[in-house]
Design a protein around this motif. Structure first.
Motif, PDB file in Angstrom:
ATOM      1  N   LYS A 262      66.589  55.561  57.763  1.00  0.00           N
ATOM      2  CA  LYS A 262      66.368  54.849  56.508  1.00  0.00           C
ATOM      3  C   LYS A 262      67.454  55.197  55.497  1.00  0.00           C
ATOM      4  CE  LYS A 262      62.964  54.166  52.859  1.00  0.00           C
ATOM      5  NZ  LYS A 262      61.678  54.554  52.316  1.00  0.00           N
TER       6      LYS A 262
ATOM      7  N   GLU B 228      70.236  52.684  53.813  1.00  0.00           N
ATOM      8  CA  GLU B 228      70.367  52.547  52.361  1.00  0.00           C
ATOM      9  C   GLU B 228      71.800  52.835  51.905  1.00  0.00           C
ATOM     10  OE1 GLU B 228      67.325  55.102  50.809  1.00  0.00           O
ATOM     11  OE2 GLU B 228      65.739  53.644  51.207  1.00  0.00           O
TER      12      GLU B 228
ATOM     13  N   ARG C 270      66.645  45.226  55.259  1.00  0.00           N
ATOM     14  CA  ARG C 270      65.310  45.820  55.097  1.00  0.00           C
ATOM     15  C   ARG C 270      64.316  45.187  56.067  1.00  0.00           C
ATOM     16  NH1 ARG C 270      66.751  45.851  49.750  1.00  0.00           N
ATOM     17  NH2 ARG C 270      65.660  43.899  49.319  1.00  0.00           N
TER      18      ARG C 270
ATOM     19  N   ASN D  97      62.396  47.184  59.086  1.00  0.00           N
ATOM     20  CA  ASN D  97      60.932  47.160  59.217  1.00  0.00           C
ATOM     21  C   ASN D  97      60.510  46.629  60.583  1.00  0.00           C
ATOM     22  OD1 ASN D  97      60.484  48.190  56.657  1.00  0.00           O
ATOM     23  ND2 ASN D  97      60.383  46.171  55.709  1.00  0.00           N
TER      24      ASN D  97
END
Length: 78
Positions: A8, A12, A27, A31
Motif C-alpha cells: 500500500k 501511494e 486504488r 483493492n
C-alpha cells in the motif's frame, strides 16, 4: 512490517506523480488485487492449488499495457 502495508505504501508513493483519474484507477486495482489474493487463499484452504497465468496483454495506446490473468486450478486426488 506487514507485507500488505508495504504494498500500500509503495502504491501511494508511486501515485504522487499521477493524475486524479490514474490514482483512482490504481486504488481500484489495489483493492481488487486484495480481494483476489483473499479468494486465492480461500481456494487453497478449500484444497485446491491456484496458479495465476498471463493469458494476454492489453495495450491501451500511448505505450501503456497491462497483463490479463487466468487461474489454473489443480485439485488433489482423494
Amino acid at each position: 512490517m506487514n507485507v500488505q502495508t508495504r504494498v500500500k505504501e509503495r502504491a501511494e508513493e508511486q501515485s504522487t506523480a499521477m493524475s486524479a483519474d490514474q490514482q483512482a484507477a490504481i486504488r481500484t486495482l489495489a483493492n481488487d488485487l486484495h480481494r483476489l489474493n483473499h479468494a486465492v487463499m480461500k481456494a487453497v484452504e478449500a484444497g485446491v492449488s491456484v496458479e495465476l497465468v498471463r493469458s494476454a496483454r492489453h495495450h491501451g495506446g500511448g505505450g501503456n499495457w497491462g497483463d490479463l490473468l487466468i487461474p489454473v486450478i489443480v485439485t488433489q486426488a482423494q
